[in-house]
Design a protein around this motif. Structure first.
Motif, mmCIF file in Angstrom:
data_model
loop_
_atom_site.group_PDB
_atom_site.id
_atom_site.type_symbol
_atom_site.label_atom_id
_atom_site.label_comp_id
_atom_site.label_asym_id
_atom_site.label_seq_id
_atom_site.Cartn_x
_atom_site.Cartn_y
_atom_site.Cartn_z
ATOM 1 N N PHE A 209 15.899 40.516 38.346
ATOM 2 C CA PHE A 209 15.909 40.373 39.803
ATOM 3 C C PHE A 209 16.534 39.040 40.212
ATOM 4 C CE2 PHE A 209 13.879 39.143 43.827
ATOM 5 C CZ PHE A 209 14.346 40.184 44.620
ATOM 6 N N GLU A 210 16.213 37.977 39.502
ATOM 7 C CA GLU A 210 16.776 36.661 39.818
ATOM 8 C C GLU A 210 18.282 36.637 39.560
ATOM 9 O OE1 GLU A 210 14.573 33.945 37.449
ATOM 10 O OE2 GLU A 210 12.760 34.115 38.672
ATOM 11 N N LEU A 211 18.711 37.296 38.483
ATOM 12 C CA LEU A 211 20.122 37.362 38.163
ATOM 13 C C LEU A 211 20.885 38.155 39.230
ATOM 14 C CD1 LEU A 211 22.126 36.496 35.971
ATOM 15 C CD2 LEU A 211 21.688 38.665 34.830
ATOM 16 N N LEU A 212 20.304 39.254 39.686
ATOM 17 C CA LEU A 212 20.909 40.050 40.745
ATOM 18 C C LEU A 212 20.976 39.252 42.050
ATOM 19 C CD1 LEU A 212 22.035 42.813 41.580
ATOM 20 C CD2 LEU A 212 19.695 43.455 42.203
ATOM 21 N N GLU A 213 19.926 38.504 42.325
ATOM 22 C CA GLU A 213 19.895 37.675 43.532
ATOM 23 C C GLU A 213 20.981 36.602 43.500
ATOM 24 O OE1 GLU A 213 16.541 34.820 44.614
ATOM 25 O OE2 GLU A 213 15.936 36.714 45.583
ATOM 26 N N GLU A 214 21.157 35.971 42.342
ATOM 27 C CA GLU A 214 22.210 34.958 42.210
ATOM 28 C C GLU A 214 23.596 35.586 42.334
ATOM 29 O OE1 GLU A 214 22.221 32.215 38.960
ATOM 30 O OE2 GLU A 214 20.036 32.004 39.025
ATOM 31 N N ALA B 159 24.250 36.276 45.990
ATOM 32 C CA ALA B 159 24.521 35.025 46.713
ATOM 33 C C ALA B 159 25.933 34.530 46.418
ATOM 34 C CB ALA B 159 23.484 33.966 46.326
ATOM 35 N N LEU B 160 26.336 34.617 45.160
ATOM 36 C CA LEU B 160 27.684 34.193 44.786
ATOM 37 C C LEU B 160 28.727 35.094 45.432
ATOM 38 C CD1 LEU B 160 29.314 32.220 43.092
ATOM 39 C CD2 LEU B 160 29.121 33.811 41.185
ATOM 40 N N MET B 161 28.459 36.393 45.500
ATOM 41 C CA MET B 161 29.380 37.318 46.142
ATOM 42 C C MET B 161 29.514 36.996 47.631
ATOM 43 S SD MET B 161 29.141 41.450 46.602
ATOM 44 C CE MET B 161 27.837 41.310 47.814
ATOM 45 N N ALA B 162 28.400 36.743 48.289
ATOM 46 C CA ALA B 162 28.434 36.410 49.716
ATOM 47 C C ALA B 162 29.190 35.103 49.942
ATOM 48 C CB ALA B 162 27.015 36.310 50.267
ATOM 49 N N LEU B 163 28.977 34.129 49.072
ATOM 50 C CA LEU B 163 29.684 32.853 49.199
ATOM 51 C C LEU B 163 31.191 33.055 49.016
ATOM 52 C CD1 LEU B 163 29.378 29.751 49.476
ATOM 53 C CD2 LEU B 163 29.341 29.672 46.979
ATOM 54 N N GLY B 164 31.586 33.829 48.016
ATOM 55 C CA GLY B 164 33.005 34.091 47.782
ATOM 56 C C GLY B 164 33.642 34.846 48.931
ATOM 57 N N MET B 165 32.961 35.880 49.431
ATOM 58 C CA MET B 165 33.506 36.647 50.546
ATOM 59 C C MET B 165 33.578 35.790 51.807
ATOM 60 S SD MET B 165 31.738 40.346 49.895
ATOM 61 C CE MET B 165 32.447 41.108 51.334
ATOM 62 N N GLY B 166 32.607 34.933 52.013
ATOM 63 C CA GLY B 166 32.633 34.028 53.162
ATOM 64 C C GLY B 166 33.783 33.056 53.077
ATOM 65 N N PHE B 167 34.024 32.527 51.878
ATOM 66 C CA PHE B 167 35.135 31.599 51.685
ATOM 67 C C PHE B 167 36.468 32.290 51.963
ATOM 68 C CE2 PHE B 167 38.377 29.597 49.029
ATOM 69 C CZ PHE B 167 38.287 28.290 49.499
ATOM 70 N N VAL B 168 36.641 33.495 51.464
ATOM 71 C CA VAL B 168 37.884 34.231 51.698
ATOM 72 C C VAL B 168 38.051 34.533 53.185
ATOM 73 C CG1 VAL B 168 39.046 36.438 51.288
ATOM 74 C CG2 VAL B 168 38.041 35.193 49.381
ATOM 75 N N PHE B 169 36.983 34.930 53.853
ATOM 76 C CA PHE B 169 37.058 35.213 55.287
ATOM 77 C C PHE B 169 37.466 33.974 56.074
ATOM 78 C CE2 PHE B 169 35.088 35.362 59.499
ATOM 79 C CZ PHE B 169 35.696 36.501 59.997
ATOM 80 N N VAL B 170 36.849 32.843 55.762
ATOM 81 C CA VAL B 170 37.180 31.598 56.467
ATOM 82 C C VAL B 170 38.623 31.203 56.178
ATOM 83 C CG1 VAL B 170 36.694 29.114 56.555
ATOM 84 C CG2 VAL B 170 34.824 30.757 56.621
#
Length: 85
Positions: A4-9, A12-23
């Protein structure tokens, strides 16, 4: 519980990457639009196009000669490859 912790990380990393690409893409569109506006403002006006009359006779002769050569080549190609159909 470690899965569960690995999936959560991972999420979070996916959201950070997608946010960076969007910005990045948003900034890229804004900079490109701004550059376009600046270039339109400071670029010289295009000159009026020349009269769109008939082609000069020299160009017409070249085009006629070119069409004759292409026609002859096409005719010869068709003669040579007629039996292969």
């Amino acid at each position: 519980m470690q899965d569960f912790e690995l999936l959560e990380e991972g999420l979070a990393l996916m959201a950070l990457g997608m946010g960076f690409v969007f910005v990045f893409l948003t900034v890229l569109v804004m900079v490109t639009t701004l550059m376009s506006l600046v270039l339109r403002r400071f670029a010289p006006e295009p000159s009026a196009p020349a009269a769109t009359g008939a082609r000069p006779p020299a160009l017409a002769r070249q085009d006629d000669a070119l069409m004759a050569v292409i026609g002859a080549a096409l005719h010869r190609y068709r003669q040579r490859h007629r039996h292969r159909r």
